[in-house]
Write a protein that holds these residues in place. Sequence first.
Motif, short mmCIF file in Angstrom:
data_model
loop_
_atom_site.label_atom_id
_atom_site.label_comp_id
_atom_site.label_asym_id
_atom_site.label_seq_id
_atom_site.Cartn_x
_atom_site.Cartn_y
_atom_site.Cartn_z
N ASP A 26 30.90 -65.16 -0.27
CA ASP A 26 29.84 -63.93 -0.16
C ASP A 26 28.66 -64.28 -1.11
O ASP A 26 27.23 -63.63 -0.60
N CYS A 27 28.72 -64.32 -2.37
CA CYS A 27 27.82 -64.77 -3.26
C CYS A 27 26.85 -65.92 -3.15
O CYS A 27 25.69 -65.90 -3.54
N PHE A 28 27.54 -66.97 -2.62
CA PHE A 28 26.86 -68.46 -2.74
C PHE A 28 25.52 -68.45 -1.83
O PHE A 28 24.51 -68.78 -2.47
N PRO A 29 25.31 -67.48 -0.68
CA PRO A 29 24.06 -67.69 0.07
C PRO A 29 22.98 -67.26 -0.81
O PRO A 29 21.71 -67.85 -0.82
N GLY A 30 23.22 -66.13 -1.44
CA GLY A 30 22.43 -65.35 -2.43
C GLY A 30 21.95 -66.41 -3.55
O GLY A 30 20.47 -66.50 -4.01
N TYR A 31 22.81 -66.97 -3.99
CA TYR A 31 22.38 -68.00 -5.11
C TYR A 31 21.64 -69.50 -4.54
O TYR A 31 20.65 -69.61 -5.24
N HIS A 32 22.00 -69.71 -3.43
CA HIS A 32 21.40 -70.76 -2.85
C HIS A 32 19.85 -70.44 -2.65
O HIS A 32 18.94 -71.00 -2.62
N ASP A 33 19.62 -69.16 -1.90
CA ASP A 33 18.14 -68.67 -1.77
C ASP A 33 17.32 -68.61 -3.07
O ASP A 33 16.36 -69.06 -3.29
N ASP A 34 18.14 -68.18 -4.33
CA ASP A 34 17.72 -68.05 -5.29
C ASP A 34 17.06 -69.51 -5.95
O ASP A 34 16.07 -69.85 -6.54
N TYR A 35 17.92 -70.36 -5.80
CA TYR A 35 17.74 -71.97 -5.99
C TYR A 35 16.56 -72.43 -5.30
O TYR A 35 15.77 -72.81 -6.12
N MET A 51 11.10 -68.30 -19.08
CA MET A 51 10.76 -67.05 -18.86
C MET A 51 9.59 -66.92 -17.60
O MET A 51 9.55 -66.01 -16.72
N GLU A 52 8.66 -68.00 -17.34
CA GLU A 52 7.63 -67.83 -16.41
C GLU A 52 8.23 -67.97 -15.25
O GLU A 52 7.75 -67.54 -14.04
N THR A 53 9.21 -68.76 -15.08
CA THR A 53 9.99 -68.78 -13.77
C THR A 53 10.63 -67.81 -13.17
O THR A 53 10.75 -67.48 -12.07
N SER A 54 10.91 -66.69 -14.16
CA SER A 54 11.58 -65.35 -13.70
C SER A 54 10.65 -64.65 -12.82
O SER A 54 11.10 -63.89 -12.14
N VAL A 55 9.28 -65.10 -12.70
CA VAL A 55 8.34 -64.33 -11.88
C VAL A 55 8.77 -64.35 -10.57
O VAL A 55 8.57 -63.66 -9.43
N THR A 56 9.74 -65.19 -10.01
CA THR A 56 10.35 -65.71 -8.61
C THR A 56 11.25 -64.32 -8.30
O THR A 56 11.56 -64.18 -7.14
N GLY A 57 11.43 -63.57 -9.34
CA GLY A 57 12.54 -62.73 -8.99
C GLY A 57 14.01 -62.95 -9.34
O GLY A 57 14.81 -62.23 -9.35
N VAL A 58 14.08 -64.22 -9.72
CA VAL A 58 15.32 -64.64 -10.35
C VAL A 58 15.53 -64.32 -11.58
O VAL A 58 14.76 -64.47 -12.44
N THR A 59 16.92 -63.95 -11.82
CA THR A 59 17.14 -63.47 -13.39
C THR A 59 17.19 -64.68 -14.41
O THR A 59 17.34 -65.64 -13.72
N ILE A 60 16.87 -64.44 -15.55
CA ILE A 60 16.72 -65.40 -16.41
C ILE A 60 18.14 -65.93 -16.82
O ILE A 60 18.46 -67.32 -16.77
N ASP A 61 19.01 -65.16 -16.78
CA ASP A 61 20.46 -65.58 -16.51
C ASP A 61 20.87 -66.60 -15.59
O ASP A 61 21.45 -67.88 -15.71
N ARG A 62 20.53 -66.52 -14.37
CA ARG A 62 20.73 -67.39 -13.22
C ARG A 62 19.83 -68.80 -13.24
O ARG A 62 20.38 -69.62 -12.90
N ILE A 63 18.67 -68.30 -13.79
CA ILE A 63 17.73 -69.55 -13.91
C ILE A 63 18.57 -70.59 -15.02
O ILE A 63 18.58 -71.59 -14.72
N ARG A 64 18.98 -69.92 -16.15
CA ARG A 64 19.70 -70.90 -17.18
C ARG A 64 20.92 -71.42 -16.63
O ARG A 64 21.39 -72.61 -17.04
N LYS A 65 21.66 -70.66 -15.83
CA LYS A 65 23.00 -71.01 -15.25
C LYS A 65 22.55 -72.63 -14.28
O LYS A 65 23.22 -73.43 -14.24
#
Length: 77
Positions: A26-35, A51-65
């Motif tokens: 259920d959660c993977f499709p949202g992660y894939h879209d963020d990716y 930090m600059e990449t977070s303007v995409t709307g993807v959280t910093i935690d998810r980007i770091r992941k």
Amino acid sequence: MTGSHKVWCDDCGKLTPKMGAGLCADCFPGYHDDYLNVRQYVKESQEATVMETSVTGVTIDRIRKMVRERAISIKGT
């Protein structure tokens, strides 16, 4: 040893068969879209920081992941 390995989903916490990025079906499709969004941004802005990449709307935690999992590479990480 047969059967699938189960993990706790990193996003919703439910026990699920192991999928990519430690997420449930259920959660993977949202992660894939963020990716895809982050990958496109980094491709266009190669000098972007997390930090600059977070303007995409993807959280910093998810980007770091994504960086930890070596799905993307970002300057300064």
